[in-house]
Design a protein around this motif. Structure first.
Motif, PDB file in Angstrom:
ATOM      1  N   GLN A   4       0.842  -1.190   0.000  1.00 39.58           N
ATOM      2  CA  GLN A   4       0.000   0.000   0.000  1.00 39.58           C
ATOM      3  C   GLN A   4       0.878   1.240   0.000  1.00 39.58           C
ATOM      4  O   GLN A   4       1.522   1.534   1.003  1.00 39.58           O
ATOM      5  CB  GLN A   4      -0.928   0.015   1.214  1.00 39.58           C
ATOM      6  CG  GLN A   4      -1.827   1.251   1.273  1.00 39.58           C
ATOM      7  CD  GLN A   4      -2.777   1.316   0.096  1.00 39.58           C
ATOM      8  OE1 GLN A   4      -3.562   0.414  -0.170  1.00 39.58           O
ATOM      9  NE2 GLN A   4      -2.700   2.429  -0.644  1.00 39.58           N
ATOM     10  N   SER A   6       1.628   5.297  -0.162  1.00 39.11           N
ATOM     11  CA  SER A   6       1.035   6.530   0.348  1.00 39.11           C
ATOM     12  C   SER A   6       2.076   7.637   0.282  1.00 39.11           C
ATOM     13  O   SER A   6       3.256   7.384   0.019  1.00 39.11           O
ATOM     14  CB  SER A   6       0.547   6.343   1.787  1.00 39.11           C
ATOM     15  OG  SER A   6       1.624   6.021   2.641  1.00 39.11           O
ATOM     16  N   THR A 113      -0.047   5.801  -5.753  1.00 38.05           N
ATOM     17  CA  THR A 113      -0.305   7.097  -5.116  1.00 38.05           C
ATOM     18  C   THR A 113       0.040   8.191  -6.124  1.00 38.05           C
ATOM     19  O   THR A 113       1.074   8.137  -6.784  1.00 38.05           O
ATOM     20  CB  THR A 113       0.495   7.239  -3.808  1.00 38.05           C
ATOM     21  OG1 THR A 113       0.135   8.447  -3.146  1.00 38.05           O
ATOM     22  CG2 THR A 113       1.999   7.201  -4.033  1.00 38.05           C
TER      23      THR A 113
END
Length: 119
Positions: A4, A6, A113
């Motif tokens: 993930q 970010s 992102t």
């Protein structure tokens, strides 16, 4: 493997950003952890890579302006970017290469992102 990314956002030209990637489920036998970016309408390109043994490689597009690092304890991958340019505007992805290079699952991707650099 779950990844993930970010840390993206809007930044002025010349500014800096640090992207983070939370990684879980990474096998100890992985090949490399990588950052790619995808500019709209173009092919996804490698920005930086760190091999399991620690060797680091950088793609030509941002070489000298990025640093890849990994925190094994936190299970995180980082990309420090500086002197950003409008042409660096893209979706940035973290990636893990795991298992056989011939396997369709070799490349594991997280959600990207968005980084937008204004002039």
């Amino acid at each position: 493997v779950q990844l993930q990314a970010s840390g993206g956002g809007l930044v002025q030209a010349g500014g800096s950003l640090r992207l983070s990637c939370a990684i879980s489920g990474l096998p100890s036998t992985f090949d490399s952890l990588n950052w790619f970016r995808e500019v709209s309408g173009q092919q996804r390109r490698l920005i930086a890579a760190v091999e399991r043994g620690g060797a680091v490689h950088y793609g030509d597009s941002m070489k000298g302006r990025v640093t890849i690092s990994r925190d094994k304890v936190k299970g995180a991958l980082y990309l420090q970017m500086s002197n950003l340019k409008p042409e660096d505007t893209a979706v940035y992805y973290c990636n893990a290469q795991v298992g056989s290079a011939y396997s369709p699952d070799y490349n594991q991707w997280g959600r990207g992102t968005q980084v937008t650099v204004s002039s």
